[in-house]
Write an enzyme that holds these catalytic residues in place. Sequence first.
Site, short mmCIF file in Angstrom:
data_model
loop_
_atom_site.label_atom_id
_atom_site.label_comp_id
_atom_site.label_asym_id
_atom_site.label_seq_id
_atom_site.Cartn_x
_atom_site.Cartn_y
_atom_site.Cartn_z
N GLY A 135 -11.29 75.60 88.63
CA GLY A 135 -12.71 75.42 88.36
C GLY A 135 -13.22 76.47 87.38
O GLY A 135 -12.96 77.65 87.53
N SER A 190 -9.42 72.84 93.97
CA SER A 190 -10.09 73.03 92.67
C SER A 190 -9.87 74.46 92.16
O SER A 190 -10.82 75.14 91.77
CB SER A 190 -11.59 72.72 92.79
OG SER A 190 -12.19 72.60 91.51
N PRO A 191 -8.61 74.92 92.13
CA PRO A 191 -8.36 76.32 91.76
C PRO A 191 -8.57 76.61 90.28
O PRO A 191 -8.58 77.79 89.90
CB PRO A 191 -6.89 76.51 92.15
CG PRO A 191 -6.29 75.15 92.00
CD PRO A 191 -7.37 74.21 92.46
N TYR A 237 -9.29 59.85 99.67
CA TYR A 237 -9.08 59.85 98.22
C TYR A 237 -8.77 58.44 97.74
O TYR A 237 -7.97 57.73 98.36
CB TYR A 237 -7.92 60.76 97.83
CG TYR A 237 -8.14 62.23 98.08
CD1 TYR A 237 -9.41 62.75 98.35
CD2 TYR A 237 -7.08 63.12 98.03
CE1 TYR A 237 -9.60 64.10 98.57
CE2 TYR A 237 -7.26 64.48 98.25
CZ TYR A 237 -8.53 64.96 98.52
OH TYR A 237 -8.70 66.30 98.74
#
Length: 294
Positions: free
Chosen positions: A219, A216-217, A58
């Site tokens: 999304g 990415s909950p 990252y």
Amino acid sequence: MHTRNLGNETVGRIEVGAIGMGLMTFDQTGTQPREQLLDTVRAALDAGVTLFDTADAYGPGEEKGADAQGANELLVAGILDELGVRDRVVLATKGGHVRTEGGGWDTDSSPAHLHAAVDASLRRLGVEQIALWQHHRPDPDVDYDDVIGTLEEIAGTGKVRMIGLSNADPDQIRAAHKVLGDRLVSVQNEFSPRFRSSRPEIDVCEELGLAFLPWSPLGGLADAKELADHHPAFAEVAAARGVSAQQVALAWELAQSPVVIPIPGAKRPGSITDSAAAADLVLSEEELARLDRD
């Protein structure tokens, strides 16, 4: 905040907030003043968030290219030290994903790279042992059984307390658990209202006693038009409850299984405070069935 378990009796069971925080979007290239990031971490801790997730891959985008490797780890470590909150945080990181020139991404799961990645993360995070170290992504050039063998070697070094997988399928999870046993504690895959195909992985994690960390909950909920067009039930339940659709999504995910610990990203204090409140939002069976059909 309600808590959920990470780990087990063998490696030690840690209670963490039922909502964690993903740090991929943290950067300090000018768009996010440092004080804003400090305030975001303060707000997360005040709300009961204790699991923080980063990765050695990252970092800022195209302008930094391969130099982005490790940037997020250094930034996060510096923020935690500046706030003096190391003892309040369970810090997870990952290895096996690498940055390339032009802002691209690649994989490297060779034994030499994974061992070196652990050592580099230890230095950047400024710790003697990484609480949770996760293999970031399967490498098409390295057989997964060989990757598992390397993870077993890493687990035996004492440099990491717990091992996790990311972007793994049910067969890969079972194969890793067969070798690693209780040293394997978690799986981090994408899961959200928009992306639900990781349901089998959740079931395997529940069976084996592993935490499932949805990345990415949120999304499918950030864009108002997409929310209205594709996930109207989430918007409707949110309106009826007087909360955000994001809170409803996280509460729905928590209701999938007691092993689920979502890790939404946040760059502002208000965002993580809103997400953290989902831990206390209990949806009815009728609401859950409606969201399942959405």
